[in-house]
Scaffold this motif. Structure first.
Motif, mmCIF file in Angstrom:
data_model
loop_
_atom_site.group_PDB
_atom_site.id
_atom_site.type_symbol
_atom_site.label_atom_id
_atom_site.label_comp_id
_atom_site.label_asym_id
_atom_site.label_seq_id
_atom_site.Cartn_x
_atom_site.Cartn_y
_atom_site.Cartn_z
ATOM 1 N N LYS A 80 6.655 2.272 -4.411
ATOM 2 C CA LYS A 80 7.238 3.507 -3.810
ATOM 3 C C LYS A 80 7.062 3.650 -2.352
ATOM 4 C CE LYS A 80 7.222 5.255 -8.242
ATOM 5 N NZ LYS A 80 6.449 4.272 -8.936
ATOM 6 N N THR A 81 7.845 4.099 -1.746
ATOM 7 C CA THR A 81 8.144 4.198 -0.195
ATOM 8 C C THR A 81 7.478 5.579 0.087
ATOM 9 O OG1 THR A 81 10.033 2.836 -0.142
ATOM 10 C CG2 THR A 81 9.483 4.098 1.670
ATOM 11 N N TYR A 82 6.788 5.462 1.435
ATOM 12 C CA TYR A 82 6.116 6.609 2.017
ATOM 13 C C TYR A 82 6.611 6.327 3.464
ATOM 14 C CZ TYR A 82 3.196 7.064 -2.031
ATOM 15 O OH TYR A 82 2.805 7.277 -3.546
ATOM 16 N N LEU A 83 7.204 7.631 3.902
ATOM 17 C CA LEU A 83 7.604 7.673 5.427
ATOM 18 C C LEU A 83 6.635 8.730 6.077
ATOM 19 C CD1 LEU A 83 11.264 7.630 5.391
ATOM 20 C CD2 LEU A 83 9.826 5.840 6.638
ATOM 21 N N ARG A 84 6.265 8.518 7.233
ATOM 22 C CA ARG A 84 5.789 9.616 8.008
ATOM 23 C C ARG A 84 6.168 9.784 9.467
ATOM 24 N NH1 ARG A 84 0.922 7.761 7.696
ATOM 25 N NH2 ARG A 84 0.303 6.893 9.602
ATOM 26 N N VAL A 184 5.209 15.232 9.339
ATOM 27 C CA VAL A 184 5.920 15.365 8.012
ATOM 28 C C VAL A 184 5.981 14.169 7.101
ATOM 29 C CG1 VAL A 184 8.448 15.506 7.244
ATOM 30 C CG2 VAL A 184 7.568 16.822 9.134
ATOM 31 N N GLU A 185 5.581 14.199 5.944
ATOM 32 C CA GLU A 185 5.354 12.963 4.916
ATOM 33 C C GLU A 185 6.325 13.194 3.757
ATOM 34 O OE1 GLU A 185 1.083 10.992 5.065
ATOM 35 O OE2 GLU A 185 0.844 13.365 5.088
ATOM 36 N N VAL A 186 7.157 12.020 3.343
ATOM 37 C CA VAL A 186 8.169 11.693 2.756
ATOM 38 C C VAL A 186 7.777 10.735 1.725
ATOM 39 C CG1 VAL A 186 10.612 11.933 2.134
ATOM 40 C CG2 VAL A 186 9.722 12.566 4.472
ATOM 41 N N TYR A 187 7.915 11.203 0.184
ATOM 42 C CA TYR A 187 7.672 10.216 -0.853
ATOM 43 C C TYR A 187 8.916 10.035 -1.488
ATOM 44 C CZ TYR A 187 6.498 9.229 -5.571
ATOM 45 O OH TYR A 187 6.372 8.748 -6.888
ATOM 46 N N ILE A 188 9.230 8.777 -1.487
ATOM 47 C CA ILE A 188 10.488 8.243 -2.296
ATOM 48 C C ILE A 188 10.334 7.287 -3.209
ATOM 49 C CG2 ILE A 188 12.855 7.116 -1.492
ATOM 50 C CD1 ILE A 188 11.080 7.995 1.544
ATOM 51 N N PRO A 189 10.661 7.409 -4.473
ATOM 52 C CA PRO A 189 10.376 6.610 -5.618
ATOM 53 C C PRO A 189 11.540 5.495 -5.369
ATOM 54 C CG PRO A 189 11.593 8.497 -6.358
ATOM 55 C CD PRO A 189 11.512 8.941 -4.765
ATOM 56 N N ALA A 190 11.374 4.602 -4.532
ATOM 57 C CA ALA A 190 12.246 3.352 -4.535
ATOM 58 C C ALA A 190 11.730 2.544 -3.699
ATOM 59 C CB ALA A 190 13.530 3.708 -3.879
ATOM 60 N N GLU A 191 11.883 1.208 -3.614
ATOM 61 C CA GLU A 191 11.242 0.019 -3.161
ATOM 62 C C GLU A 191 11.820 -0.055 -1.365
ATOM 63 O OE1 GLU A 191 9.380 -2.844 -6.145
ATOM 64 O OE2 GLU A 191 11.485 -2.963 -5.877
ATOM 65 N N GLY A 192 12.223 0.972 -0.846
ATOM 66 C CA GLY A 192 12.982 0.779 0.423
ATOM 67 C C GLY A 192 13.615 2.137 0.819
ATOM 68 N N ILE A 193 14.085 2.474 1.980
ATOM 69 C CA ILE A 193 14.707 3.616 2.082
ATOM 70 C C ILE A 193 15.592 3.172 3.557
ATOM 71 C CG2 ILE A 193 12.930 4.582 3.853
ATOM 72 C CD1 ILE A 193 15.252 6.462 1.222
ATOM 73 N N GLU A 194 16.694 3.925 3.626
ATOM 74 C CA GLU A 194 17.570 4.265 4.860
ATOM 75 C C GLU A 194 17.439 5.462 5.216
ATOM 76 O OE1 GLU A 194 21.328 2.204 4.793
ATOM 77 O OE2 GLU A 194 22.183 4.355 4.826
#
Length: 712
Positions: A80-84, A184-194
């Motif tokens: 899972k990908t985590y963005l901050r 701001v933290e974002v949880y993305i259920p994928a192995e990467g993000i654009e």
């Protein structure tokens, strides 16, 4: 030599993914794409098929990256990908979908999930657009069609640069269970993000760039900005014609009529075929209505009845689960799209039907497909849920593009990237106050919303609701169940008629504002927080000082969710049932009463008592409002109209009035014009108005022009 196992290789891959950094690309001035890990190939933007307005974006002024890139963090944990992203102390966050009760999103946890709105701003809504804009003048879009969770200033990391101070609850009254957070933290259920970062000089600039990157806002046909009546679900052709005749006899404007489920032989699920017992001659009926200047819009949902003529042909290209025992076309599969589009095209679009109301593409969970549903195209049930409303919009819009004629319809679900699709969101939730808050929020996320009128308990409620739709993207009575009409409450019928006529008079203004949405990215309906000179801090948060009770204290300012800007110049402040007075916050600069031209105030909170007949509307100093003559229907292509151009206040000013044929896509080939209206003072200090000449070979739908100076 040590044997290398599959487990070792997988661990190495995971380590490398976690160790990599964000890859940045500046797409246009002030627009950056960040890429991390292995993003999904199917995204919100790819589903919408939106293409950036490169010609406009490439000419924008260079802008510095708005954040410290070293404080933007991404990592992959357990696939899972985590963005901050960082947050400043007094920074406020707006957007993150079509919310109905809150404008400020700092202090919220939102799980963005397409659904019917259930009465709580938790992320489950008709348009859970994962785009937010900051009061610091930047915006961020997470381009993923997964369910996303946003922690907007709620999680506190132990390595925070601005950690909250630990307090003793036993002795310190300022203790809070919700300590300060700077991210701001974002949880993305994928192995990467654009994802994308949009920067500007203001929050509105960032939103404009986001809209332009998604293809610009939609430009409806002129008739779409007129008045619409949706009739009861089992009306016949004769019933519809009789009701249209009543509108004309009573002098109420009407541009398009919505036919509800009874036009089809089967509904829930649908046949997409005319019920000949109610509409024996669909083509003839449609032509008769068009000859009267009235278009038809058809309700449907995209679930195929076993008795539909296309049922067997489309079945191999449908999902694993049914909705109301109807199959679900895979609108990402070319064969499903072809079969479904052909059915709509041959019996409806080709005979002159002007648009659709696409229902039930949002929720609830108990009747839509579950997340584990599968589709022939390979798109997951979750990704299909997040984008199905967009896919349905795109398919139907494509039918009208082939005919070179614009449409304007209704839909129950949308998402990022659909900014340029000609649909307005609606729902069955019926809180007038929350409808206005949704209208305020729509401008943050590139969607349109209508605070429609259905029914009312009193004439007062009826009129208050009707006044609001006058200043919204679609002026609509939705009488599919109630059977109400504009004159259903005789005690306010004259006032309702006044506002229906005013809506028609304002068509040149609204049409120009939508043109700015399309060409420049400026949302036509937007929050006060985006208006220059508006000071949220003029009213600090009242009540509890506890973050548990009031998480918005982190950014200090008061939410303003019951007034909004309607275009460049109009400030609209609705009243609700039971209210005779209300407070209005005016931005800096002089503001004038729309109806009288009298000075209302400057940068202050005013209390107004307008009476039942009026919805408070104010115009900023120098405001120019082009009005056309009162009409029952929108002007036809090439038809010239007389105009009155109003000016408010004392300032010299200018306004660009947009013109095209009002019905086709020829404007995309340059067949449009902007005519400059100027208000200047002569040698004696008197205000004088002028309008530039029509350019030869460009549209010219203006006959006589008169100027009216409202503030004398």
């Amino acid at each position: 030599m040590k044997k290398i196992t599959i487990s070792t290789i997988l661990s190495l891959v995971v380590f490398l993914l976690q160790a990599q950094s964000i890859q940045w690309t500046e797409e246009f001035p002030g627009v950056w794409k960040g890429s991390f890990g292995k993003p999904d190939s199917y995204t919100l933007l790819s589903a919408a098929g939106s293409k950036p307005k490169s010609d406009v974006l490439s000419k924008l002024q260079e802008t510095a990256f708005p954040l410290n890139k070293t404080e933007i963090h991404a990592e992959i944990i357990d696939g899972k990908t985590y963005l901050r992203f960082p947050l400043m102390k007094d920074e406020q966050i707006y957007g993150l979908g079509l919310n109905f009760q809150t404008v400020h999103q700092r202090g919220k946890i939102l799980n963005l999930h397409v659904d019917h709105y259930g009465g709580k701003d938790n992320g489950r809504t008709h348009a859970p657009v994962p785009f937010y804009v900051s009061s610091e003048g930047y915006g961020i879009l997470i381009n993923s069609a997964q369910y996303l969770t946003f922690y907007v200033g709620t999680g506190v990391r132990k390595d925070s640069k601005n950690p909250p101070v630990a307090k003793d609850r036993n002795t310190d009254k300022t203790w809070s269970s919700r300590p300060y957070s700077d991210a701001v933290e974002v949880y993305i259920p994928a192995e990467g993000i654009e994802f994308y970062v949009f920067a500007g000089e203001s929050s509105l600039d960032a939103i404009k760039k986001y809209n332009l990157y998604c293809g610009g806002g939609t430009l409806p046909p002129r008739w779409g900005l007129g008045f619409t009546q949706r009739v009861q679900k089992l009306y016949t052709a004769d019933d519809v014609m009789k009701e249209a005749a009543e509108f004309e006899e009573k002098g109420y404007p009407l541009d398009f009529i919505g036919l509800e489920p009874g036009w089809q032989t089967k509904a829930y699920p649908c046949s997409f075929e005319w019920d000949k017992s109610r509409f024996p001659d669909p083509a003839g009926f449609t032509k008769k209505m068009l000859d009267k200047g009235i278009r038809l819009n058809l309700w449907t949902n995209p679930y195929v009845s076993p008795e539909a003529s296309i049922s067997k042909e489309i079945e191999p290209y449908t999902g694993s689960h049914t909705v109301w025992c109807g199959t679900v076309p895979d609108l990402n599969h070319p064969e499903a799209k072809r079969i479904f589009a052909n059915q709509l095209d041959k019996d409806q679009v080709k005979i002159g039907i002007s648009g659709y109301k696409i229902d039930e593409v949002d929720g609830y969970d108990f009747y839509l497909w579950p997340d584990m549903a599968t589709f022939p195209s390979g798109i997951s049930g979750i990704q299909m849920r997040q984008t199905y409303g967009v896919l349905a919009q795109k398919l139907t819009d494509g039918l009208y593009r082939k005919e070179n004629t614009r449409t304007f319809g209704l839909v129950r679900a949308s998402n990022a990237g659909a900014n340029n699709l000609p649909y307005v969101i609606y729902n069955d939730y019926y809180s007038h106050q929350d409808f206005i808050t949704a209208l305020v929020n729509s401008g943050f996320c590139g969607v349109l919303w209508t605070p429609e009128v259905r029914g009312s308990k009193t004439g007062e409620e009826w009129l208050r609701r009707f006044q609001s739709v006058t200043f919204s993207p679609m002026a609509m009575i939705n009488a599919w169940s109630s059977g109400t009409k504009p004159w259903s409450f005789p005690e306010v019928a004259d006032q309702v008629k006044y506002y229906a006529e005013l809506r028609m008079q304002l068509m040149p203004y609204f049409y120009s504002e939508f043109a700015k949405y399309h060409f420049q990215g400026t949302p036509p309906f937007r929050a006060m927080a985006l208006e220059e000179g508006f000071r949220n801090e003029s009213k600090t948060v009242a009540g509890s000082q506890s973050l548990e009770d009031n998480p918005y204290l982190e950014a200090v300012n008061k939410e303003v969710k019951d007034q909004y800007m309607s275009g460049e110049y109009l400030l609209v402040a609705p009243l609700f049932t039971g209210q005779s007075t209300r407070k209005v916050l005016l931005p800096q600069g002089n503001w004038y009463d729309f109806y009288t031209g009298e000075l209302a105030g400057n940068g202050q909170e005013i209390t107004v008592t307008p009476g039942l007949d009026r919805i408070p509307v104010y115009v900023k100093d120098g405001g120019i409002i082009p009005l056309m003559e009162t009409r029952l229907h929108a002007p036809a292509a090439g038809e010239k109209v007389n105009m009155e151009i109003r000016h408010y206040g004392t300032k010299e000013s200018s306004y660009n009035l947009y013109d095209d044929d009002g019905v086709s896509f020829d404007y995309e080939k340059g067949a449009y014009s902007w005519r400059k209206i100027e208000i200047k003072k002569d040698k004696k200090g008197q205000l004088q108005g002028s309008i530039s000449n029509a350019v030869k070979g460009k549209p010219d739908n203006i006959a006589k022009v008169g100027f009216r100076f409202m503030s004398k």
